[in-house]
Structure formats: C-alpha cells, structure tokens
Design a protein around this motif. Structure first.
Motif, PDB file in Angstrom:
ATOM      1  N   HIS A   8       6.543   3.859   9.967  1.00 45.46           N
ATOM      2  CA  HIS A   8       5.500   3.385   9.376  1.00 45.46           C
ATOM      3  C   HIS A   8       5.480   3.017   7.911  1.00 45.46           C
ATOM      4  O   HIS A   8       6.422   3.376   7.220  1.00 45.46           O
ATOM      5  N   TRP A  10       2.286   1.706   4.966  1.00 42.55           N
ATOM      6  CA  TRP A  10       0.912   1.894   4.766  1.00 42.55           C
ATOM      7  C   TRP A  10       0.478   1.228   3.265  1.00 42.55           C
ATOM      8  O   TRP A  10       1.547   1.553   2.393  1.00 42.55           O
ATOM      9  N   TYR A  17      -7.149   4.269   6.815  1.00 48.86           N
ATOM     10  CA  TYR A  17      -6.138   5.273   7.285  1.00 48.86           C
ATOM     11  C   TYR A  17      -7.015   6.618   7.178  1.00 48.86           C
ATOM     12  O   TYR A  17      -6.700   7.446   6.239  1.00 48.86           O
ATOM     13  N   TRP A  19      -7.389   9.264   8.736  1.00 45.53           N
ATOM     14  CA  TRP A  19      -6.882  10.550   8.988  1.00 45.53           C
ATOM     15  C   TRP A  19      -6.134  11.163   7.608  1.00 45.53           C
ATOM     16  O   TRP A  19      -5.950  12.511   7.696  1.00 45.53           O
ATOM     17  N   MET A  20      -5.730  10.168   6.810  1.00 48.57           N
ATOM     18  CA  MET A  20      -5.094  10.877   5.548  1.00 48.57           C
ATOM     19  C   MET A  20      -6.015  11.644   4.738  1.00 48.57           C
ATOM     20  O   MET A  20      -5.618  12.441   3.780  1.00 48.57           O
ATOM     21  N   ARG A  30       0.201  10.309   0.694  1.00 45.99           N
ATOM     22  CA  ARG A  30      -0.935   9.809   0.507  1.00 45.99           C
ATOM     23  C   ARG A  30      -0.781   8.586  -0.532  1.00 45.99           C
ATOM     24  O   ARG A  30      -1.337   9.050  -1.527  1.00 45.99           O
ATOM     25  N   ALA A  55      -0.554   2.835  12.385  1.00 46.03           N
ATOM     26  CA  ALA A  55      -1.045   4.114  11.760  1.00 46.03           C
ATOM     27  C   ALA A  55      -2.484   4.290  11.410  1.00 46.03           C
ATOM     28  O   ALA A  55      -3.081   5.121  10.853  1.00 46.03           O
ATOM     29  N   ALA A  56      -3.020   3.019  11.876  1.00 47.31           N
ATOM     30  CA  ALA A  56      -4.728   2.933  11.526  1.00 47.31           C
ATOM     31  C   ALA A  56      -5.359   2.200  12.757  1.00 47.31           C
ATOM     32  O   ALA A  56      -4.713   1.495  13.405  1.00 47.31           O
ATOM     33  N   GLU A  61      -4.900  -3.707  10.692  1.00 44.72           N
ATOM     34  CA  GLU A  61      -3.798  -3.051  10.351  1.00 44.72           C
ATOM     35  C   GLU A  61      -2.502  -3.744  11.115  1.00 44.72           C
ATOM     36  O   GLU A  61      -1.443  -3.957  10.565  1.00 44.72           O
TER      37      GLU A  61
END
Length: 274
Positions: A8, A10, A17, A19-20, A30, A55-56, A61
């Motif tokens: 990944h 980002w 994102y 979930w972070m 992060r 990842a998003a 993304e």
C-alpha cells in the motif's frame, strides 16, 4: 521476476482512510507512505514489481493509486475500489479497465457487519461486470466469511479471485481447525488463488517462525505453489515486526522448489504482469 503481490501507499491528507482512526495501536502507520519509502526494501530483496492495493473505500483513492503507478515503473498493477452498492459504478469499472495498470477491485468486506453482504442481490452486478471486463477480485475478509465466500466463488467460477491475507486466521487465539478445513475446501473446489500475506498481523506481537508456519504450510499445501503468491502487506506489516521479519519468515517457510512461483511467478500469472 520477484513480485511483492500486496502493498500500500497512502497520503493521510487525502482524508478517506477512516479505519486509521480506530485505535492508538495504528499510530506507527498513521503517516504518509510513498514509493520513495519502499525503495530500501525493493532493492534489498530485489523486488522487480509490486501490486498496489486499495486502502480506502473511494474512487478517488483508486485514481490516486493509478497516478502513482503511472509515475512508478515498478508498480505493475493496481487493485482499486468501486461501490458495489451503486450499479452506476459499472461506468467507473469500465473507465478504470482501460488503464493498462488497473487489475481489479477489492471491497472492504472485512469491515462490513453483514456476513452475507457479498451474496446480496443488489451487489451481484459488480461480479458480473468483473467477469465481463476480465478483471480481478481480491477477497478481503475474516474467518466468519469463509462460508459466504465459498458460495460466492461457486456462483462465479470464471471470476479471477485471490484471497487476501489467507483470510486472516485468528492466530493469536490458536483458532486453526475450522479455518483450515474451510480453506482446504475452497482450495479443492474452486480455482481461487491465495496470498501468503498478513499472517504476522494476525499473531501476537511476540510471534516467531513456529507460530506462523502451520498456517502458511496449510495454505501452500492446500492451494499449491501455483496458486499462492507472497505479499508483504507493507506498511501494515510494520505493526507486526516489519518487512524484514515477515520476508525472512516466509523465505524460511517456502521450500526452495516453490520460491520462484510464490515469490513471483504466481502473481505474474494471476495479475498478468508483463
């Protein structure tokens, strides 16, 4: 050709994102991760190509990743995202499919409460489109999804599918048997592939080779080296020992006769990497 089949990048400021924000344990990852950050591992382990995975849950993304792929020769393929609950996103799939580095999509099923979400009538258009456009499907889930995924794979035998992270067995809780039985059934009854990735993240922080080996061996023995591909899951793997530790463990587990396939050949075939 050596391929990292799952990694990944980002940029936090992009803002999708979510979930972070789910816990302090994610603090080490992060931050931004870009192609330049991956160079040390690429050179150290002679990684020729990588597969960049979403990842998003956003089309934006996917566009961002395709831009990175355009600017980075060693990013061979991109696994993106579209909204399976919006049939209008077939147009997004068709648009992405015209990009030479776009491979397919990955809905974030592991985060969806409904265990049978992937079987709902209103999302079936997406699998039909994936098959019609000859794209790939990365299956991201956890062990509670094993039965539903089996039914999905049976329903779409021509869909090009790879299971991400061995479907995340609960290694930290020693939950082997039920996961192993269901994974063996999928391997025996379907043409699905599997990524040897993510195992360290599912183990306790003090994992060692002996901890991961039964799970890795089971995947390799069930699917065969011709349907198993290694992925780092970097930078998420930084939460569980890092790239070096996971690569070293996988290198020790995979038999010499299988290394060319698992560390490159299988991913090259599945993702059609030139």
């Amino acid at each position: 050709m050596r391929i990292d089949a799952h990694q990944h990048f980002w940029a936090i400021a992009r803002g999708d994102y979510d979930w972070m924000d789910s816990g302090a344990h994610l603090a080490p990852i992060r931050r931004d991760f870009a192609p330049a950050d991956f160079e040390e591992y690429r050179r150290k382990y002679q990684i020729d190509r990588t597969v960049l995975v979403q990842a998003a849950p956003s089309v934006a993304e996917t566009e961002y990743m395709l831009g990175l792929a355009d600017a980075t020769p060693w990013i061979a393929k991109v696994v993106g995202w579209v909204d399976f609950e919006n049939p209008d996103h077939r147009r997004q799939l068709e648009r992405f499919a015209r990009h030479p580095k776009f491979s397919g999509v990955r809905p974030m099923i592991q985060d969806i409460a409904d265990v049978d979400w992937m079987l709902r009538l209103d999302v079936q258009w997406a699998y039909d489109a994936i098959c019609a456009l000859d794209l790939t499907f990365d299956a991201l889930g956890v062990p509670r999804h094993l039965g539903s995924f089996q039914r999905l794979f049976d329903r779409y035998p021509k869909m090009r599918v790879v299971i991400d992270h061995c479907l995340k067995p609960e290694i930290r809780n020693d939950c082997f048997d039920a996961w192993a039985e269901a994974m063996a059934a999928i391997a025996a009854k379907t043409p699905v592939y599997c990524k040897l990735s993510g195992l360290a993240t599912e183990a306790k922080q003090d994992w060692d080779l002996a901890t991961l080996k039964p799970y890795a061996d089971h995947v390799i023995n069930s699917f065969g080296a011709d349907r198993v591909m290694w992925g780092s899951d970097w930078p998420v793997v930084n939460l569980a020992g890092g790239y070096d530790s996971w690569h070293g463990a996988a290198d020790a587990i995979v038999l010499p006769a299988d290394r060319d396939r698992i560390f490159g050949g299988t991913a090259k075939e599945f993702y059609r990497i030139a």
